[in-house]
Design a protein around this motif. Structure first.
Motif, PDB file in Angstrom:
ATOM      1  N   HIS A  84       0.925  -1.531  -0.527  1.00  0.00           N
ATOM      2  CA  HIS A  84       0.544   0.317  -0.010  1.00  0.00           C
ATOM      3  C   HIS A  84       0.999   1.350  -0.149  1.00  0.00           C
ATOM      4  O   HIS A  84       1.318   1.632   0.989  1.00  0.00           O
ATOM      5  N   ARG A  85       0.858   2.002  -1.439  1.00  0.00           N
ATOM      6  CA  ARG A  85       2.096   2.809  -1.536  1.00  0.00           C
ATOM      7  C   ARG A  85       1.334   4.043  -0.526  1.00  0.00           C
ATOM      8  O   ARG A  85       0.200   4.126  -1.540  1.00  0.00           O
ATOM      9  N   ARG A  86       1.432   4.702  -0.199  1.00  0.00           N
ATOM     10  CA  ARG A  86       0.934   6.448  -0.047  1.00  0.00           C
ATOM     11  C   ARG A  86       0.991   7.570  -0.594  1.00  0.00           C
ATOM     12  O   ARG A  86       2.069   7.445  -1.409  1.00  0.00           O
ATOM     13  N   VAL A  87      -0.384   7.612  -0.778  1.00  0.00           N
ATOM     14  CA  VAL A  87      -0.414   8.811  -2.049  1.00  0.00           C
ATOM     15  C   VAL A  87      -0.017  10.163  -1.145  1.00  0.00           C
ATOM     16  O   VAL A  87       0.082  11.244  -1.930  1.00  0.00           O
ATOM     17  N   ASN A  88      -0.586  10.592  -0.122  1.00  0.00           N
ATOM     18  CA  ASN A  88       0.202  11.711   0.917  1.00  0.00           C
ATOM     19  C   ASN A  88       1.323  11.545   1.627  1.00  0.00           C
ATOM     20  O   ASN A  88       1.717  10.389   1.331  1.00  0.00           O
TER      21      ASN A  88
ATOM     22  N   GLN B 145      -3.810   7.419   2.366  1.00  0.00           N
ATOM     23  CA  GLN B 145      -4.385   7.703   1.656  1.00  0.00           C
ATOM     24  C   GLN B 145      -3.401   6.349   0.337  1.00  0.00           C
ATOM     25  O   GLN B 145      -1.817   6.527   0.344  1.00  0.00           O
ATOM     26  N   THR B 146      -3.311   5.579   0.599  1.00  0.00           N
ATOM     27  CA  THR B 146      -3.124   4.549  -0.401  1.00  0.00           C
ATOM     28  C   THR B 146      -3.265   4.415  -1.263  1.00  0.00           C
ATOM     29  O   THR B 146      -4.025   4.412  -1.661  1.00  0.00           O
ATOM     30  N   ASP B 147      -2.606   3.621  -2.433  1.00  0.00           N
ATOM     31  CA  ASP B 147      -2.377   2.567  -3.903  1.00  0.00           C
ATOM     32  C   ASP B 147      -2.276   1.305  -3.797  1.00  0.00           C
ATOM     33  O   ASP B 147      -0.814   1.498  -3.885  1.00  0.00           O
ATOM     34  N   PRO B 148      -3.269   0.382  -3.281  1.00  0.00           N
ATOM     35  CA  PRO B 148      -4.277   0.485  -3.637  1.00  0.00           C
ATOM     36  C   PRO B 148      -4.459   0.736  -2.349  1.00  0.00           C
ATOM     37  O   PRO B 148      -4.055   0.812  -1.093  1.00  0.00           O
ATOM     38  N   PRO B 149      -6.176   1.501  -1.748  1.00  0.00           N
ATOM     39  CA  PRO B 149      -6.166   1.128  -1.097  1.00  0.00           C
ATOM     40  C   PRO B 149      -6.386   0.562   0.022  1.00  0.00           C
ATOM     41  O   PRO B 149      -6.414  -0.998  -0.419  1.00  0.00           O
TER      42      PRO B 149
ATOM     43  N   SER C 268      -4.763  -6.694   4.588  1.00  0.00           N
ATOM     44  CA  SER C 268      -5.614  -6.750   3.862  1.00  0.00           C
ATOM     45  C   SER C 268      -5.166  -7.623   2.595  1.00  0.00           C
ATOM     46  O   SER C 268      -4.565  -8.569   2.315  1.00  0.00           O
TER      47      SER C 268
ATOM     48  N   GLU D 238      -4.737  -7.412  -0.734  1.00  0.00           N
ATOM     49  CA  GLU D 238      -3.150  -7.529  -1.623  1.00  0.00           C
ATOM     50  C   GLU D 238      -2.043  -7.942  -1.456  1.00  0.00           C
ATOM     51  O   GLU D 238      -1.381  -7.934  -1.641  1.00  0.00           O
TER      52      GLU D 238
END
Length: 122
Positions: A21-25, A34-38, A64, A66
């Motif tokens: 889960h990579r941080r978007v913020n 906020q992560t991608d994927p959530p 998760s 994922e």
């Protein structure tokens, strides 16, 4: 070997979370808002989901589906990769979840079962 789903009052972060889960913020790694994927949402009346895989008195925790798929992909390789090979340029290979994996999970026969259980649970 058994996979079960439990719920916690607080959001669960595992050693795998940072790599899936990579941080978007911007912010602290534990504040994965906020992560991608959530990350999975909190289930009303139950809490935050966590999946636990048990084997010989040891547990692997996943936040998760994922994360379970990622671990199944890595452990499903006949020859385990080195932690620095799967860090995706993040560095810190010594703190990667694979370098911290207990030796009881490393034999191929065990990993085959782990992968089968994780893929069935996803």
């Amino acid at each position: 070997m058994k996979l079960r789903k439990e719920y916690r009052a607080e959001r669960v972060f595992t050693p795998v979370s940072l790599y899936v889960h990579r941080r978007v913020n911007a912010g602290v790694a534990r504040e994965l808002s906020q992560t991608d994927p959530p990350m999975p949402p909190k289930e009303m009346g139950k809490g935050w989901p966590v999946w636990i895989l048990e084997h010989q008195g040891r547990e692997l925790r996943f936040a998760s589906p994922e994360e379970m798929a990622h671990v199944a992909e890595v452990l499903g390789q006949k020859v385990l990769p080195r932690p620095w090979q799967v860090t995706d340029g993040l560095g810190q290979a010594n703190s990667h979840w694979l370098s911290r994996l207990h030796t009881s999970w490393r034999p191929w026969k065990v990993r085959e079962k782990v992968v089968a259980v994780l893929r069935a649970g996803v």
